[in-house]
Design a protein around this motif. Structure first.
Motif, PDB file in Angstrom:
ATOM      1  N   THR A   3       0.850  -1.184   0.000  1.00 29.56           N
ATOM      2  CA  THR A   3       0.000   0.000   0.000  1.00 29.56           C
ATOM      3  C   THR A   3       0.889   1.238   0.000  1.00 29.56           C
ATOM      4  O   THR A   3       1.747   1.384   0.868  1.00 29.56           O
ATOM      5  CB  THR A   3      -0.936   0.010   1.219  1.00 29.56           C
ATOM      6  N   ILE A   4       0.661   2.105  -0.982  1.00 24.76           N
ATOM      7  CA  ILE A   4       1.501   3.286  -1.167  1.00 24.76           C
ATOM      8  C   ILE A   4       0.652   4.541  -1.000  1.00 24.76           C
ATOM      9  O   ILE A   4      -0.394   4.682  -1.639  1.00 24.76           O
ATOM     10  CB  ILE A   4       2.160   3.264  -2.556  1.00 24.76           C
ATOM     11  N   LEU A   5       1.120   5.434  -0.157  1.00 24.36           N
ATOM     12  CA  LEU A   5       0.452   6.704   0.117  1.00 24.36           C
ATOM     13  C   LEU A   5       1.108   7.790  -0.732  1.00 24.36           C
ATOM     14  O   LEU A   5       2.325   7.922  -0.733  1.00 24.36           O
ATOM     15  CB  LEU A   5       0.593   7.026   1.609  1.00 24.36           C
ATOM     16  N   ILE A   6       0.286   8.554  -1.472  1.00 26.99           N
ATOM     17  CA  ILE A   6       0.806   9.601  -2.350  1.00 26.99           C
ATOM     18  C   ILE A   6       0.184  10.938  -1.949  1.00 26.99           C
ATOM     19  O   ILE A   6      -1.008  11.153  -2.181  1.00 26.99           O
ATOM     20  CB  ILE A   6       0.479   9.322  -3.830  1.00 26.99           C
ATOM     21  N   PRO A   7       0.959  11.841  -1.359  1.00 28.85           N
ATOM     22  CA  PRO A   7       0.439  13.180  -1.076  1.00 28.85           C
ATOM     23  C   PRO A   7       0.145  13.903  -2.394  1.00 28.85           C
ATOM     24  O   PRO A   7       0.923  13.811  -3.343  1.00 28.85           O
ATOM     25  CB  PRO A   7       1.577  13.856  -0.317  1.00 28.85           C
ATOM     26  N   ALA A  93       2.444  12.499  15.444  1.00 33.00           N
ATOM     27  CA  ALA A  93       1.786  11.362  16.107  1.00 33.00           C
ATOM     28  C   ALA A  93       0.440  11.051  15.455  1.00 33.00           C
ATOM     29  O   ALA A  93       0.116   9.882  15.204  1.00 33.00           O
ATOM     30  CB  ALA A  93       1.601  11.661  17.592  1.00 33.00           C
ATOM     31  N   ALA A  94      -0.325  12.083  15.148  1.00 37.98           N
ATOM     32  CA  ALA A  94      -1.609  11.881  14.480  1.00 37.98           C
ATOM     33  C   ALA A  94      -1.392  11.308  13.076  1.00 37.98           C
ATOM     34  O   ALA A  94      -2.147  10.437  12.628  1.00 37.98           O
ATOM     35  CB  ALA A  94      -2.388  13.188  14.409  1.00 37.98           C
ATOM     36  N   ILE A  99      -1.300   6.722   9.078  1.00 34.53           N
ATOM     37  CA  ILE A  99      -0.545   5.748   8.282  1.00 34.53           C
ATOM     38  C   ILE A  99      -0.897   4.324   8.711  1.00 34.53           C
ATOM     39  O   ILE A  99      -1.112   3.445   7.872  1.00 34.53           O
ATOM     40  CB  ILE A  99       0.975   5.998   8.399  1.00 34.53           C
ATOM     41  N   ASP A 100      -0.964   4.111  10.016  1.00 29.57           N
ATOM     42  CA  ASP A 100      -1.348   2.787  10.521  1.00 29.57           C
ATOM     43  C   ASP A 100      -2.781   2.441  10.112  1.00 29.57           C
ATOM     44  O   ASP A 100      -3.075   1.294   9.760  1.00 29.57           O
ATOM     45  CB  ASP A 100      -1.215   2.725  12.041  1.00 29.57           C
ATOM     46  N   GLY A 101      -3.661   3.430  10.163  1.00 28.52           N
ATOM     47  CA  GLY A 101      -5.065   3.202   9.829  1.00 28.52           C
ATOM     48  C   GLY A 101      -5.290   2.811   8.380  1.00 28.52           C
ATOM     49  O   GLY A 101      -6.188   2.029   8.081  1.00 28.52           O
ATOM     50  N   CYS A 132       7.839  10.828  10.174  1.00 27.56           N
ATOM     51  CA  CYS A 132       6.825   9.843  10.558  1.00 27.56           C
ATOM     52  C   CYS A 132       7.369   8.425  10.734  1.00 27.56           C
ATOM     53  O   CYS A 132       6.697   7.571  11.291  1.00 27.56           O
ATOM     54  CB  CYS A 132       5.680   9.837   9.562  1.00 27.56           C
ATOM     55  N   GLY A 133       8.571   8.159  10.226  1.00 28.76           N
ATOM     56  CA  GLY A 133       9.144   6.825  10.371  1.00 28.76           C
ATOM     57  C   GLY A 133       8.776   5.859   9.257  1.00 28.76           C
ATOM     58  O   GLY A 133       9.263   4.740   9.221  1.00 28.76           O
ATOM     59  N   CYS A 134       7.948   6.277   8.344  1.00 28.76           N
ATOM     60  CA  CYS A 134       7.558   5.442   7.212  1.00 28.76           C
ATOM     61  C   CYS A 134       8.535   5.705   6.062  1.00 28.76           C
ATOM     62  O   CYS A 134       9.027   6.825   5.889  1.00 28.76           O
ATOM     63  CB  CYS A 134       6.134   5.797   6.785  1.00 28.76           C
TER      64      CYS A 134
END
Length: 165
Positions: A3-7, A93-94, A99-101, A132-134
């Motif tokens: 799963t890839i998150l793209i801003p 933190a939020a 990211i976890d969600g 964020c550590g990701c």
């Protein structure tokens, strides 16, 4: 499955990153989440209306949706899903919870990424993604789009021999 998150700012040109993601992750299938970040307001009325944020989807152009559909059809065997999500918050933190969600494995940016606000509460996601550590990857979208054009070339009409029956 990755799963890839793209801003994104929902500019239709930003969708071209999908070519690079598919080609760099083959043969693995991917889920893609386009995300825009909004800072939270100090206003209590804005906080109460947070659950009614459907008007934020008005910021997404029809051209953006059209491009997403084109890529869904183009890479049906490689893309499991393409989604759009909003992050509401100001803290790392939020953002980690977000990211976890969404179960994001990494965050992808085009190499020439420039942040553009879509409204007054938009915040630059790089401030969050740096800490964020990701895993954060940058892809040269133009490099992969040039390769893709090689496959779309056609032979000029005058070079085609017509067979008579």
């Amino acid at each position: 499955m990755k799963t890839i998150l793209i801003p994104t700012d929902f500019n239709a040109e930003r969708v071209k990153i999908i070519d690079a993601l598919v080609l760099t992750n083959k043969p693995q299938n991917i889920n893609i989440i386009f995300m825009h970040a909004f800072g939270l307001s100090d206003s209590i009325s804005d906080m109460l209306m947070l659950s009614r944020r459907s008007k934020d989807y008005e910021n997404i152009s029809d051209d953006f949706y059209t491009q997403l559909e084109i890529y869904r059809q183009k890479y049906t065997n490689h893309i499991q899903s393409i989604e759009i999500e909003y992050f509401y918050g100001n803290t790392v933190a939020a953002f980690k919870n977000f990211i976890d969600g969404v179960n994001a494995d990494c965050i992808a940016y085009p190499k020439d990424y420039n942040f553009d606000k879509i409204n007054k509460y938009s915040i630059n996601p790089k401030t969050l993604t740096k800490r964020c550590g990701c895993e954060v990857i940058e892809l040269d979208v133009h490099e992969f789009s040039k390769e893709e054009k090689l496959f779309d070339t056609k032979m000029p009409q005058e070079n085609i021999k017509v067979l008579s029956a």
